[in-house]
Design a protein around this motif. Sequence first.
Motif, PDB file in Angstrom:
ATOM      1  N   ALA A 278      -3.860  -3.224   9.465  1.00  0.00           N
ATOM      2  CA  ALA A 278      -4.215  -3.224   8.039  1.00  0.00           C
ATOM      3  C   ALA A 278      -4.315  -1.783   7.530  1.00  0.00           C
ATOM      4  N   ILE A 279      -4.983  -0.931   8.308  1.00  0.00           N
ATOM      5  CA  ILE A 279      -5.178   0.465   7.882  1.00  0.00           C
ATOM      6  C   ILE A 279      -3.834   1.186   7.813  1.00  0.00           C
ATOM      7  N   ASP A 280      -3.016   0.941   8.841  1.00  0.00           N
ATOM      8  CA  ASP A 280      -1.720   1.613   8.931  1.00  0.00           C
ATOM      9  C   ASP A 280      -0.862   1.330   7.689  1.00  0.00           C
ATOM     10  N   GLY A 281      -0.817   0.036   7.310  1.00  0.00           N
ATOM     11  CA  GLY A 281      -0.012  -0.353   6.139  1.00  0.00           C
ATOM     12  C   GLY A 281      -0.523   0.341   4.883  1.00  0.00           C
ATOM     13  N   ALA A 282      -1.848   0.327   4.692  1.00  0.00           N
ATOM     14  CA  ALA A 282      -2.417   0.901   3.469  1.00  0.00           C
ATOM     15  C   ALA A 282      -2.223   2.420   3.446  1.00  0.00           C
ATOM     16  N   ALA A 283      -2.464   3.083   4.598  1.00  0.00           N
ATOM     17  CA  ALA A 283      -2.324   4.544   4.632  1.00  0.00           C
ATOM     18  C   ALA A 283      -0.874   4.932   4.353  1.00  0.00           C
ATOM     19  N   GLY A 284       0.071   4.159   4.929  1.00  0.00           N
ATOM     20  CA  GLY A 284       1.497   4.430   4.703  1.00  0.00           C
ATOM     21  C   GLY A 284       1.807   4.387   3.210  1.00  0.00           C
ATOM     22  N   ALA A 285       1.288   3.347   2.533  1.00  0.00           N
ATOM     23  CA  ALA A 285       1.544   3.198   1.092  1.00  0.00           C
ATOM     24  C   ALA A 285       0.924   4.367   0.323  1.00  0.00           C
ATOM     25  N   LEU A 286      -0.299   4.767   0.704  1.00  0.00           N
ATOM     26  CA  LEU A 286      -0.961   5.863  -0.020  1.00  0.00           C
ATOM     27  C   LEU A 286      -0.221   7.189   0.149  1.00  0.00           C
ATOM     28  N   ARG A 287       0.290   7.436   1.379  1.00  0.00           N
ATOM     29  CA  ARG A 287       1.018   8.697   1.591  1.00  0.00           C
ATOM     30  C   ARG A 287       2.304   8.712   0.767  1.00  0.00           C
ATOM     31  N   LYS A 288       2.908   7.532   0.580  1.00  0.00           N
ATOM     32  CA  LYS A 288       4.115   7.488  -0.265  1.00  0.00           C
ATOM     33  C   LYS A 288       3.736   7.819  -1.702  1.00  0.00           C
ATOM     34  N   LEU A 289       2.620   7.252  -2.172  1.00  0.00           N
ATOM     35  CA  LEU A 289       2.180   7.559  -3.539  1.00  0.00           C
ATOM     36  C   LEU A 289       1.866   9.046  -3.684  1.00  0.00           C
ATOM     37  N   ASP A 290       1.301   9.666  -2.613  1.00  0.00           N
ATOM     38  CA  ASP A 290       1.038  11.119  -2.640  1.00  0.00           C
ATOM     39  C   ASP A 290       2.316  11.899  -2.941  1.00  0.00           C
ATOM     40  N   LEU A 291       3.446  11.368  -2.407  1.00  0.00           N
ATOM     41  CA  LEU A 291       4.718  12.092  -2.571  1.00  0.00           C
ATOM     42  C   LEU A 291       5.528  11.560  -3.757  1.00  0.00           C
ATOM     43  N   ASN A 292       4.865  10.763  -4.611  1.00  0.00           N
ATOM     44  CA  ASN A 292       5.511  10.151  -5.784  1.00  0.00           C
ATOM     45  C   ASN A 292       6.685   9.252  -5.438  1.00  0.00           C
ATOM     46  N   VAL A 293       6.629   8.612  -4.273  1.00  0.00           N
ATOM     47  CA  VAL A 293       7.682   7.646  -3.921  1.00  0.00           C
ATOM     48  C   VAL A 293       7.314   6.323  -4.596  1.00  0.00           C
ATOM     49  N   PRO A 294       8.221   5.763  -5.428  1.00  0.00           N
ATOM     50  CA  PRO A 294       7.853   4.518  -6.124  1.00  0.00           C
ATOM     51  C   PRO A 294       7.754   3.337  -5.149  1.00  0.00           C
ATOM     52  N   ILE A 295       6.612   2.629  -5.148  1.00  0.00           N
ATOM     53  CA  ILE A 295       6.448   1.505  -4.220  1.00  0.00           C
ATOM     54  C   ILE A 295       5.943   0.242  -4.925  1.00  0.00           C
ATOM     55  N   ASN A 296       6.014   0.228  -6.260  1.00  0.00           N
ATOM     56  CA  ASN A 296       5.577  -0.946  -7.031  1.00  0.00           C
ATOM     57  C   ASN A 296       4.110  -1.309  -6.820  1.00  0.00           C
ATOM     58  N   LYS A 297       3.293  -0.347  -6.471  1.00  0.00           N
ATOM     59  CA  LYS A 297       1.860  -0.599  -6.322  1.00  0.00           C
ATOM     60  C   LYS A 297       1.115   0.626  -6.818  1.00  0.00           C
ATOM     61  N   THR A 298      -0.076   0.406  -7.346  1.00  0.00           N
ATOM     62  CA  THR A 298      -0.913   1.552  -7.725  1.00  0.00           C
ATOM     63  C   THR A 298      -1.843   1.856  -6.548  1.00  0.00           C
ATOM     64  N   ARG A 299      -2.503   3.005  -6.603  1.00  0.00           N
ATOM     65  CA  ARG A 299      -3.504   3.370  -5.593  1.00  0.00           C
ATOM     66  C   ARG A 299      -4.600   2.323  -5.508  1.00  0.00           C
ATOM     67  N   GLU A 300      -5.055   1.915  -6.714  1.00  0.00           N
ATOM     68  CA  GLU A 300      -6.151   0.941  -6.757  1.00  0.00           C
ATOM     69  C   GLU A 300      -5.683  -0.373  -6.128  1.00  0.00           C
ATOM     70  N   GLY A 301      -4.418  -0.743  -6.426  1.00  0.00           N
ATOM     71  CA  GLY A 301      -3.864  -1.998  -5.886  1.00  0.00           C
ATOM     72  C   GLY A 301      -3.846  -1.964  -4.360  1.00  0.00           C
ATOM     73  N   VAL A 302      -3.427  -0.810  -3.782  1.00  0.00           N
ATOM     74  CA  VAL A 302      -3.364  -0.680  -2.318  1.00  0.00           C
ATOM     75  C   VAL A 302      -4.765  -0.840  -1.734  1.00  0.00           C
ATOM     76  N   ILE A 303      -5.754  -0.182  -2.355  1.00  0.00           N
ATOM     77  CA  ILE A 303      -7.137  -0.234  -1.835  1.00  0.00           C
ATOM     78  C   ILE A 303      -7.682  -1.665  -1.924  1.00  0.00           C
ATOM     79  N   GLU A 304      -7.424  -2.318  -3.087  1.00  0.00           N
ATOM     80  CA  GLU A 304      -7.913  -3.705  -3.237  1.00  0.00           C
ATOM     81  C   GLU A 304      -7.327  -4.599  -2.146  1.00  0.00           C
ATOM     82  N   GLU A 305      -6.018  -4.436  -1.909  1.00  0.00           N
ATOM     83  CA  GLU A 305      -5.340  -5.266  -0.892  1.00  0.00           C
ATOM     84  C   GLU A 305      -5.968  -5.071   0.489  1.00  0.00           C
ATOM     85  N   VAL A 306      -6.209  -3.799   0.853  1.00  0.00           N
ATOM     86  CA  VAL A 306      -6.739  -3.543   2.197  1.00  0.00           C
ATOM     87  C   VAL A 306      -8.182  -4.031   2.294  1.00  0.00           C
TER      88      VAL A 306
END
Length: 441
Positions: free
Chosen positions: A171-199
């Motif tokens: 669970a952590i791995d998936g969320a951290a991966g998504a957050l690091r992509k957002l850090d680099l402005n890679v579009p992933i169809n999710k917001t930061r808040e959305g990733v945190i809520e999911e995890v």
Amino acid sequence: METIRKTIESYGYAEVQTPTFEFLKLFEIRSGEKFRDDVFVFQDPTKYLKDEDKVVDYVLRPEYTAPICRMYITSDLCIQPKPVKIYYIGSCYRYETPQPGRYREFTQVGVELIGSPHPEADVELIILAAEVLKALKLKKFIIRINDLNILRGLLSDFDHDYDAQNRIFNAIDGAAGALRKLDLNVPINKTREGVIEEVQTELKELGVAPELSKILESFLELHGDAKEVIPRIQALVKKAPTAVKAIDNSPLKFVVEKLKNYGLIDCEIDLGIARGLDYYTNIVFEIDLPILGNQKQVCGGGRYNRLIQEFGGEDTPATGFAFGFDRLLLAYSKVHERKKPSSPVDALICTYSPDEQDWALQVAGELRKEGFKVEIDLMRRKFKSSLSNANKREIPFAIIIGPTEKEQQELTLKDLESGIQDTMTYDDALNEMKEKLWGID
Ligand code: HAM
């Protein structure tokens, strides 16, 4: 591929190969039955099975580490002096949703360093991974490192056993991966808040207490320099004695310091790295090539100090990594595409007069043997018009041979893009052409 092999072999690794398919049981020892959901499984043809035969499940190799451990235990590798250093190149198969850079069949190039429990081994391994990227002229990478003992310590302080820990890691791995992509402005169809809520939901479903969930959410955002990150982890886990002890004993600081001293400045501690595979124990790491966007993770690895013993071998510490070769190729072509010449010819040899023909033929022959596409002017053009012909056809190099070059057995290499020219030996010209056209030193 030769550049990668050469780099890996220069650290003393020898190539091995394992079968394309393995016993499914091998992977299930560590990962349990859920493992089969993400891989390709098959059985012996039924017509050969007798009633008393047990059906054997096989799996198309999803990765090499488990097969290498089996090979290590069942061959004379396990009696060789430690550390045993082996590498492999070959296809792997996973049941993925195919997308650019993520395939159901892909190639891994990996190494395993078996027998050393010391952090010097982790340091050398990460340096090797970085040197592979540098040799391919893929210089913009980020190394992210974690020590899973800290996370494991924390989770065991909250009474989660080894298998529960692995589910939480996923669970952590998936969320951290998504957050690091957002850090680099890679579009992933999710917001930061959305990733945190999911995890948060996932952790709740895994029976994680709210207090622990809060700490884990902070871990997700915890990455950077050792000096900054370690005190923050200490503050977060101060009530969890096993985690506190794990931080005190962690080789993280040592490893990051050694890497920085070696010159790898783009490396950071990232508490969010939990790795998707179930066998990791201590130092783990991932390398990202931001140029790859969504599938930026080009390399992953770490310590798996228990796996060999779990498979029936002796208690043997080990560490390793694997590159996704397809991702390396994608990155390589992105970085080097600007260098692709628009002309199918690499160099045109322009001579001053027919007197230089013999030397010109020799130079052309040698360059062709190296793999370059080389033409000699066959229209008896004057030197200047020959050069302008090369320019018009957007040939990257002109090789100028006049009486002096002929006498000195040298040549003048003119880079027609920059206009810079220099007289040099054949070997120097060869290196310059290799570097400019193929990106090889
Ligand atoms: P992994 O992170 O699962 O680790 O895979 C290593 C690399 O293979 C990834 O970083 C990625 O570049 C590439 N890769 C993985 N899945 C795919 C895919 N579906 N399509 C394209 N490329 C992919 C391991 O496999 C471990 N066995 C590494 C290791 C060795 N750990 C210790 N020793």
